[in-house]
Write a protein that holds these residues in place. Sequence first.
Motif: not given
Length: 316
Positions: A32, A40, A49, A155, A160, A200, A276, A278
């Motif tokens: 980020y 994002f 998404y 969110g 994560n 994703y 990542e 999730c």
Amino acid sequence: MFARALDSEFAREVRAGLTRTPQKTLPCRYFYDNVGSALFEAITHLSEYGLTRADERILEAHASHLVRMLPDNVVVADLGSGSGAKTRRILEALRRRQVVVYYPIDASPSALAKCAQQLGRLGVVVPTESGYLDGLLRVAAKRAPRQTLLLLFLGSTIGNFEPAEAIEFLSAIRQLMASGDALLLGTDLVKPAADLIAAYDDAAGVTAAFNRNLLARINRELDADFDLRQFEHLVRYDEAAQRIEMHLCSSGYQVVSIHRADLIVDLVPGETICTETCHKFSLEQVRDMAHLAGFRVTAQWVDHEWPFAESLLMAL
Ligand code: AVJ
């Protein structure tokens, strides 16, 4: 030796992740920067998404009910507020009965500025630029004795963390809260693998660009020479672990120099860097996690269009 003594945290974490065996990794919180935050934001608008829209639908439908379940005199803090779009509904509901004080906590100055600009009309906005626990510690120090804290962690960012880390993190949050304070926790729920993979690995390639931007950021900030064209965006769903994994897959033999991390990395064809994970949850798993961390669950709201839950947790 001397160079390392002057290393940034980013450099140290990149070095630790890329020297890991057998799986190279990079920490997802470095996605980020300004470019990554914009990418994002674009992801949240993709038809594949559904996560962010589900989160927003629940808050839109249930914010008033949620606020009625809280004691008078609430202050709101928001972990990873981003631009604060989702929080608007809650502040609007709260404003109908009291003066609103809102503490967004985010690592990104541009997100905080946008948040203060967009929500400033609803009350007093006090931005805190920092990591989650640090920021919460600062906010907790500022609150008055009679105030109840409503902490937002929306969110499904909790996804994560590895399951054990998630409980540790929630326990750490609990330690910084007072008994009677509330935590609103957003969690993406388990759903068909095909829906998750599409979310994703979107057709327009926005998530692929978001993923590769992590390497671009390392190039920019740590003086590295990753060739982004040599990395394929790869998404897997691990059914047993209930988690999406994002990787960057090397298309050939590569040697990459990361000067400001004092590091040279070798990659072989097909080797991946995991960027990542999730995790996805069941409602019961969310409740178990909350109990283990010292909370009571007083409500769970579910969106059925894109299975997602908002859980209201009270600190015991
Ligand atoms: C911000 C962690 C909730 O897990 O869906 C979206 C990040 N990564 N697309 C998620 C993300 C790729 C997102 N979280």
